[in-house]
Design a protein around this motif. Structure first.
Motif, PDB file in Angstrom:
ATOM      1  N   HIS A   1      -6.193  17.097   2.589  1.00  0.00           N
ATOM      2  CA  HIS A   1      -6.943  16.690   3.969  1.00  0.00           C
ATOM      3  C   HIS A   1      -7.835  15.714   3.961  1.00  0.00           C
ATOM      4  O   HIS A   1      -8.757  16.091   3.342  1.00  0.00           O
ATOM      5  N   ALA A   2      -7.601  14.659   4.548  1.00  0.00           N
ATOM      6  CA  ALA A   2      -8.821  13.658   4.632  1.00  0.00           C
ATOM      7  C   ALA A   2      -8.535  12.679   5.912  1.00  0.00           C
ATOM      8  O   ALA A   2      -7.626  12.804   6.499  1.00  0.00           O
ATOM      9  N   PRO A   3      -9.787  12.279   6.163  1.00  0.00           N
ATOM     10  CA  PRO A   3      -9.784  11.454   7.564  1.00  0.00           C
ATOM     11  C   PRO A   3      -8.797  10.041   7.213  1.00  0.00           C
ATOM     12  O   PRO A   3      -8.429   9.870   6.202  1.00  0.00           O
ATOM     13  N   PRO A   4      -8.455   9.469   8.453  1.00  0.00           N
ATOM     14  CA  PRO A   4      -7.567   8.345   8.195  1.00  0.00           C
ATOM     15  C   PRO A   4      -8.213   7.176   7.512  1.00  0.00           C
ATOM     16  O   PRO A   4      -9.543   7.035   7.395  1.00  0.00           O
TER      17      PRO A   4
ATOM     18  N   VAL B   1      -6.245  -6.960   3.220  1.00  0.00           N
ATOM     19  CA  VAL B   1      -5.366  -5.926   2.555  1.00  0.00           C
ATOM     20  C   VAL B   1      -3.855  -6.612   2.824  1.00  0.00           C
ATOM     21  O   VAL B   1      -3.529  -6.968   3.980  1.00  0.00           O
ATOM     22  N   SER B   2      -3.122  -6.598   1.559  1.00  0.00           N
ATOM     23  CA  SER B   2      -1.826  -7.057   1.830  1.00  0.00           C
ATOM     24  C   SER B   2      -0.823  -6.432   0.883  1.00  0.00           C
ATOM     25  O   SER B   2      -1.212  -6.014  -0.108  1.00  0.00           O
ATOM     26  N   ALA B   3       0.400  -6.227   1.583  1.00  0.00           N
ATOM     27  CA  ALA B   3       1.527  -5.560   0.785  1.00  0.00           C
ATOM     28  C   ALA B   3       1.047  -4.326   0.036  1.00  0.00           C
ATOM     29  O   ALA B   3       1.262  -4.141  -1.342  1.00  0.00           O
ATOM     30  N   SER B   4       0.394  -3.487   0.586  1.00  0.00           N
ATOM     31  CA  SER B   4      -0.194  -2.335  -0.151  1.00  0.00           C
ATOM     32  C   SER B   4      -0.062  -0.700   0.632  1.00  0.00           C
ATOM     33  O   SER B   4       0.214  -1.024   1.989  1.00  0.00           O
ATOM     34  N   LEU B   5      -0.156   0.088   0.152  1.00  0.00           N
ATOM     35  CA  LEU B   5      -0.240   1.532   0.585  1.00  0.00           C
ATOM     36  C   LEU B   5      -1.633   2.049   0.437  1.00  0.00           C
ATOM     37  O   LEU B   5      -2.050   2.059  -0.587  1.00  0.00           O
ATOM     38  N   VAL B   6      -2.114   2.373   1.451  1.00  0.00           N
ATOM     39  CA  VAL B   6      -3.542   3.029   1.550  1.00  0.00           C
ATOM     40  C   VAL B   6      -3.609   4.480   2.156  1.00  0.00           C
ATOM     41  O   VAL B   6      -3.051   4.556   3.246  1.00  0.00           O
ATOM     42  N   THR B   7      -3.881   5.283   1.240  1.00  0.00           N
ATOM     43  CA  THR B   7      -3.654   6.707   1.749  1.00  0.00           C
ATOM     44  C   THR B   7      -5.260   7.108   2.533  1.00  0.00           C
ATOM     45  O   THR B   7      -5.952   6.597   2.241  1.00  0.00           O
ATOM     46  N   SER B   8      -4.798   8.225   3.388  1.00  0.00           N
ATOM     47  CA  SER B   8      -5.808   8.762   4.121  1.00  0.00           C
ATOM     48  C   SER B   8      -7.254   9.105   3.176  1.00  0.00           C
ATOM     49  O   SER B   8      -7.124   9.483   2.173  1.00  0.00           O
TER      50      SER B   8
ATOM     51  N   GLY C   1      -4.976   5.495  -3.314  1.00  0.00           N
ATOM     52  CA  GLY C   1      -4.920   7.067  -3.269  1.00  0.00           C
ATOM     53  C   GLY C   1      -6.050   7.556  -2.442  1.00  0.00           C
ATOM     54  O   GLY C   1      -6.929   6.803  -1.994  1.00  0.00           O
ATOM     55  N   PRO C   2      -6.093   8.819  -2.195  1.00  0.00           N
ATOM     56  CA  PRO C   2      -7.277   9.309  -1.343  1.00  0.00           C
ATOM     57  C   PRO C   2      -8.380   9.243  -1.857  1.00  0.00           C
ATOM     58  O   PRO C   2      -8.649   9.315  -3.023  1.00  0.00           O
TER      59      PRO C   2
END
Length: 396
Positions: free
Chosen positions: A290-293, A302-309, A323-324
């Protein structure tokens, strides 16, 4: 001896997930955790893939065979609750190393581990067992494969797939026009073809018991230590002496048992050619941290990336998985990298083709380089990680 399980035979198929290996080829990511607990795609763990496939396939009896560093894995599994596998009579069962054996009951290989579970399967009343590993990425409905297994009267069904990787890393399968497996070669030096076992095997429990007991008796080894890897012992015997069929898996499949394959799987995810994290009707379920947005600052790119909470991006991120708890400071650049969590990329740092483990120490200046092939991936780990360190104590 009293039966350890409730006598409810409504479910006769057990899924047995072999989750106890050390995962040496994924070192240093497995130096402080078991391989199934390695993070994947930002917020997930490797074991989430197999558990989600089982849950989505409506298999309710899921047993996890554990061995190496199980604490963090057990924290994540939470008794099976995230996958609705926390039932009383049916659900997730954790199987620790067998008692009364040397090395705290550690199995001498996955064939030996499978042999150790046969008395429990028989006591439970299972007539079919699906044996799976926890280091492959795929989305596969097991129900049609199980139906075919039973309708053909198979004693073993190997789920197979075509691989674009070096097939000598896997079990190479030959089949005839009726899907009968005619040959199985475990990690051959000169593979014949690209059809490989996907590490999903459906066994008739009675046949599996007969085969393993025959092999151990033949070898004068009642404990089964000599079974080693089932690719060298159990599977060849089934192919030669038992009704063994293949069932083809279509779509994406990747074994992530090496650093290069693990990195490639993330790049495929970002390219849109990898695992479908948003497949309708087939969710990938996890026990999330559990983490904030995630926060993307106005000066960030930021481009073509996954950014986790929990991530905070103030610098530049390109084609990467964040990652988080990762912080990318202003003036830092991350490209074609996988950051697993809880690390700070300081101003002036440049990461390219890097995997940074949870809590990794990120040095100033450049890490990694533009080449992304085998042996060219830079892996960063926490500065205080020694040979006896573990994220078992921190819960990462």
């Amino acid at each position: 001896m009293a039966d350890p399980f409730p006598q409810d035979r409504a479910h006769s198929t057990v899924a047995l997930v072999l989750a106890g290996g050390r995962g040496g080829r994924l070192s240093p990511l497995t130096d402080a955790r078991s391989k199934p607990a390695v993070p994947i795609a930002g917020q997930y763990r490797l074991i989430d893939v197999v558990l989600s496939n089982l849950a989505n396939s409506a298999l309710r009896d899921v047993w996890i065979v554990e061995q190496y560093r199980p604490f963090t894995l057990n924290q994540h599994l939470a008794g099976g609750r995230p996958w609705d596998l926390d039932g009383t009579r049916h659900g997730m069962r954790l199987l620790p190393p067998a008692e009364g054996r040397t090395e705290e009951g550690f199995a001498a290989g996955n064939g030996h581990a499978l042999h150790q579970q046969i008395p429990l399967l028989e006591s439970f009343g299972a007539d079919t067992v699906v044996v799976l590993s926890a280091d492959q990425l795929y989305q596969f409905d097991l129900r049609p494969a199980l139906e075919r297994h039973h309708s053909r009267g198979s004693e073993l069904t190997m789920v197979t797939t075509e691989t674009n990787d070096d097939p000598s890393r896997f079990g190479v399968v030959q089949v005839d026009g009726h899907d009968v497996v005619t040959r199985y070669d475990h990690k051959p030096d000169a593979p014949q073809g690209r059809l490989v076992a996907s590490e999903i095997f459906i066994y008739d429990v009675a046949a599996l018991a007969e085969v393993t007991r025959h092999l151990t008796a033949e070898r004068g080894d009642p404990d089964g230590d000599s079974l080693g890897d089932y690719g060298d012992s159990i599977l060849p015997h089934f192919v030669e002496h038992r009704r063994t069929h293949a069932y083809r898996m279509e779509g994406y499949w990747r074994d992530v048992g090496t650093i290069e394959a693990y990195y490639t799987a993330h790049m495929e995810l970002l390219d849109g050619t990898g695992l479908d994290l948003d497949r309708p009707g087939w969710p990938l379920v996890t026990n999330p941290k559990h983490a904030p947005p995630a926060w993307i600052d106005t000066q960030a790119t930021v481009s073509a990336s996954l950014v986790t909470s929990g991530g905070r991006i103030l610098g530049e991120v390109e084609h990467s998985v964040i990652g988080p708890g990762v912080v990318v400071e202003p003036g830092a650049r991350v490209s074609h990298s996988v950051l697993l969590g809880d690390c700070v990329i300081p101003a002036g740092a440049v990461l390219e083709s890097v995997i940074a483990d949870v809590g990794a120490a990120i040095p100033p200046g450049r890490s990694g380089g533009p080449r992304r092939g085998q042996g060219d991936i830079t892996v960063l780990v926490p500065a205080d990680r020694g040979p006896n360190s573990s994220d078992e104590t921190t819960g990462h």
